[in-house]
Design a protein around this motif. Sequence first.
Motif: not given
Length: 355
Positions: A2-3, A123-124, A127-128, A168, A170, A176
Motif C-alpha cells: 500500500s502507498v 512504482r506503487a 500506480d496511485e 511488487y 502492479p 490502482g
Amino acid sequence: MSVKIISRATWGAKPWDNDPRSDGPAYVPLSSRTEFFVHYDGATPITRTGAAVPRAIEAQHLAQGWAGIGYNFVVTQAGQIYEGRGWTRQGAHCPEFNVSGIGVQIAVGGDQEPSAAALAACRALYDEACAKTGRTLAKRGHRDGIATLCPGPKLYAWVQAGMPATGYTPAPGGGGTAPSTPARYQVTINGLVYGYGAKGDHITAVGKALVKKGFGSHYAEGPGPTWTDADTECYAAFQRSLGYSGADADGVPGESSLRALLGTLPGKTAAAAKATAPAFPGRDKFGPGKSNASVTQLGRALVAKGYGSAYKVGPGPSWSEADRRSVQAFQRAQGWTGSDADGYPGPETWRRLFA
C-alpha cells in the motif's frame, strides 16, 4: 504494497516561502496531470536517511529562492515516500512540465544503485497517481523534459523498461484503478502524432495493418484517417499479443510496438526532425527591450499556428506585449497554467511551436 506517504507536517517541512501566511505553490487539478517524472539527486551519492533526505532538499531549494521543496514526492532507499508538493500543487522539477508532470525524486546520486525497496515504492506511487487521475500517466525521466543527465543512467534505464519492481505486482491496467474509458492521450513518434483525435494517412495505415493482422474486431467501420476509441481498443489487443500488459498495453503506440506492426517507423527520423527544426535561440533573446531576428521568427510561427490575434501590426523584430500575449495563448493551449504560461518562450514552447 500500500502507498504510505509521510506528510509534510510529520517530516517537519517549513512553511511555504518560510512564511506562515503563504498559500504556497499554485493549485493543479488532477485532471491536468498526464506525466510522471523520475529524478535523482545528481553526481554525489546520498548518505542521508529518513526525514533528513527531504529536509536537505528543501533547504537547497529554499536557498535557490523557490517556495519550498520542488518535487511532488521524495522516495528514500528504505522505500519511504515523503510528501513534497503533493498531488495538487504545481511542482518545480522540470521547466514547462510542472503542471502536467508529477515529479518524484528517488534519493540516489552518481552511480549509486537504487534499492529494490525504493523502486517498488516509486512504482506503487506511480500506480496511485494513475488511480487518482483516472488515466495511465506517461513514464518519463527528467532528461525527457530538458537537456540533463538526470535521473542518471540506472534510473533512466529503469524508466525506459517500464518501471518494473521486484516483489511488487502492479495493479491491473497499470494503475490502482483501471480507467473507465480507453486511453485518450497522444504521442509523437518520428514527427507523426498517434492516439485519440490524431488524423492522417498514417492513422489509416495503422488501422489497416491491425485488421490485416487480425486485430480489427473493434471497428464498426473503417479504419479511417482519424484515431478513435476503436483504434485504441484494437491496438491494445495487438500490444497484449506482443506480451505487453498494464500501462504498456493501453492502446497508444510506442516505438517498439509500432515497429512490430508496420516493420518500419513512418515519418522523419529523429536526426532528420532535429535537422529541420530551428534550434532554440535562448531565453535571453526574448523579453522587454529585446530586438532581433528570433523575435520575428517567433511571431511569424505564432501567426502561422493561429495565435496572432494580439498583433495589430507585424510581427517584427522588437519584443512587444503582443508577442507575450500570443506566446501565452499558445502555452495555455498546451494545457499549461501559472508560471508555465507566462508568455515567455522556453525550449519546450519553441519545440512545440515549430513541430
